[in-house]
Scaffold this motif. Structure first.
Motif, PDB file in Angstrom:
ATOM      1  N   ARG A  96       0.840  -1.205   0.000  1.00 58.69           N
ATOM      2  CA  ARG A  96       0.000   0.000   0.000  1.00 58.69           C
ATOM      3  C   ARG A  96       0.874   1.254   0.000  1.00 58.69           C
ATOM      4  O   ARG A  96       0.581   2.242  -0.690  1.00 58.69           O
ATOM      5  N   SER A  97       1.957   1.235   0.754  1.00 57.47           N
ATOM      6  CA  SER A  97       2.873   2.378   0.789  1.00 57.47           C
ATOM      7  C   SER A  97       3.488   2.631  -0.584  1.00 57.47           C
ATOM      8  O   SER A  97       3.625   3.771  -1.024  1.00 57.47           O
ATOM      9  N   ASP A 100       0.881   4.216  -2.718  1.00 53.75           N
ATOM     10  CA  ASP A 100       0.706   5.624  -2.349  1.00 53.75           C
ATOM     11  C   ASP A 100       1.837   6.490  -2.907  1.00 53.75           C
ATOM     12  O   ASP A 100       1.610   7.634  -3.328  1.00 53.75           O
ATOM     13  N   ARG A 113       3.622   9.717   2.156  1.00 50.30           N
ATOM     14  CA  ARG A 113       3.071  10.038   3.474  1.00 50.30           C
ATOM     15  C   ARG A 113       2.112  11.216   3.389  1.00 50.30           C
ATOM     16  O   ARG A 113       1.039  11.201   4.003  1.00 50.30           O
ATOM     17  N   SER A 116      -1.010  10.019   1.696  1.00 43.94           N
ATOM     18  CA  SER A 116      -1.800   9.193   2.602  1.00 43.94           C
ATOM     19  C   SER A 116      -2.596  10.058   3.568  1.00 43.94           C
ATOM     20  O   SER A 116      -3.772   9.791   3.840  1.00 43.94           O
ATOM     21  N   ARG A 119      -5.421  11.613   1.639  1.00 48.62           N
ATOM     22  CA  ARG A 119      -6.473  10.622   1.356  1.00 48.62           C
ATOM     23  C   ARG A 119      -7.336  10.352   2.589  1.00 48.62           C
ATOM     24  O   ARG A 119      -8.550  10.151   2.480  1.00 48.62           O
ATOM     25  N   GLU A 120      -6.713  10.341   3.759  1.00 47.74           N
ATOM     26  CA  GLU A 120      -7.467  10.129   5.004  1.00 47.74           C
ATOM     27  C   GLU A 120      -8.499  11.236   5.224  1.00 47.74           C
ATOM     28  O   GLU A 120      -9.487  11.021   5.939  1.00 47.74           O
TER      29      GLU A 120
END
Length: 259
Positions: A96-97, A100, A113, A116, A119-120
């Motif tokens: 997943r990283s 991303d 990062r 991510s 996206r959160e």
């Protein structure tokens, strides 16, 4: 491990991993996806789906006759199964990283990062993310200013209360906002006894019954009490009166007196 506890723990773990895998598969057509990011999303989803299957399967088949019938292998046990699940989860996280990172580069974010985090918060473009960061910074600055104002208000109120205490010539008011001195004077009085010493106050009675300023300008306060007995040179206990002078700002004991 208790059978029902195992079913509960691994069952919940499995459901969580299953939902996480569906979230990965559901991102296939999200903004910024390319060939590599989709491949990594697929790997992440597959790893979590396998981990989910292992967790739920072990919850159902991991004990009793079902284990003997369907899982006769010695290497399938309470140690290897969690290791397998955790390993698959770590692999999913790494995939997943990587996805991303690829999406972040394509959409113009600084790194995976940052993407991510965006996206959160349901953000998929750098313009909206910049606005979001500006809003968060503004809120943080407003909160810091509010906290500073409240701290200044509390400090001012404390100064006003202290001034009022000094005007009222009431040492009880002053020590209630600084060092009360009860405990440190209790120890000091005990230590100053030449022979054995014991308190005679009841459970609800204070050891020091009154107080007065010794030196108001220097914030020195004297506590007085009479609920104790001290042993004399002949071994007999007698009732005594005692006092303790201390600095209400620092808590330093200056002197004690036993009579």
């Amino acid at each position: 491990m208790n059978k029902f506890l195992k079913i509960g723990i691994y069952g919940i773990w499995g459901v969580f991993l299953f939902l996480a895998s569906m979230e990965k598969f559901g991102d296939f057509f999200a903004a910024g996806n390319g060939f590599w990011s989709v491949i990594m999303l697929f790997v992440a989803g597959l790893c979590q789906l396998l981990a989910s299957t292992a967790a739920i399967g072990w919850a159902v088949l991991g004990s009793g006759t079902l284990k003997a019938k369907y899982l006769p292998y010695k290497f399938v046990n309470n140690y290897t199964v969690p290791v397998l699940i955790i390993g698959l989860a770590i692999a999913a996280s790494a995939a997943r990283s990587s996805s991303d990172e690829a999406r972040a580069h394509k959409l113009g974010f600084k790194d995976g990062r940052e993407f991510s985090h965006a996206r959160e918060n349901n953000i998929t473009n750098t313009t909206d993310y910049a606005k979001y960061q500006a809003e968060q910074k503004s809120k943080a600055e407003a909160k810091a200013a509010q906290d500073a104002a409240l701290a200044a208000e509390r400090e001012q109120k404390a100064k006003e209360e202290e001034i009022e205490c000094m005007r009222s010539d009431n040492p009880e008011c002053y020590i209630s906002k600084h060092e009360r001195g009860d405990y440190i004077c209790e120890k000091a009085v005990e230590d100053s006894a030449k022979y054995d010493f014991k308190w005679t106050n009841g459970f609800t009675e204070p050891k020091f019954s009154n107080l007065s300023w010794y030196d108001k300008n220097r914030k020195l306060v004297t506590l007085y009490g009479h609920r104790a007995q001290a042993q004399n040179g002949f071994g007999a206990f007698k009732n005594i009166q005692y006092s303790c002078t201390y600095n209400a700002d620092t808590g330093e004991v200056l002197s004690t007196n036993l009579q």
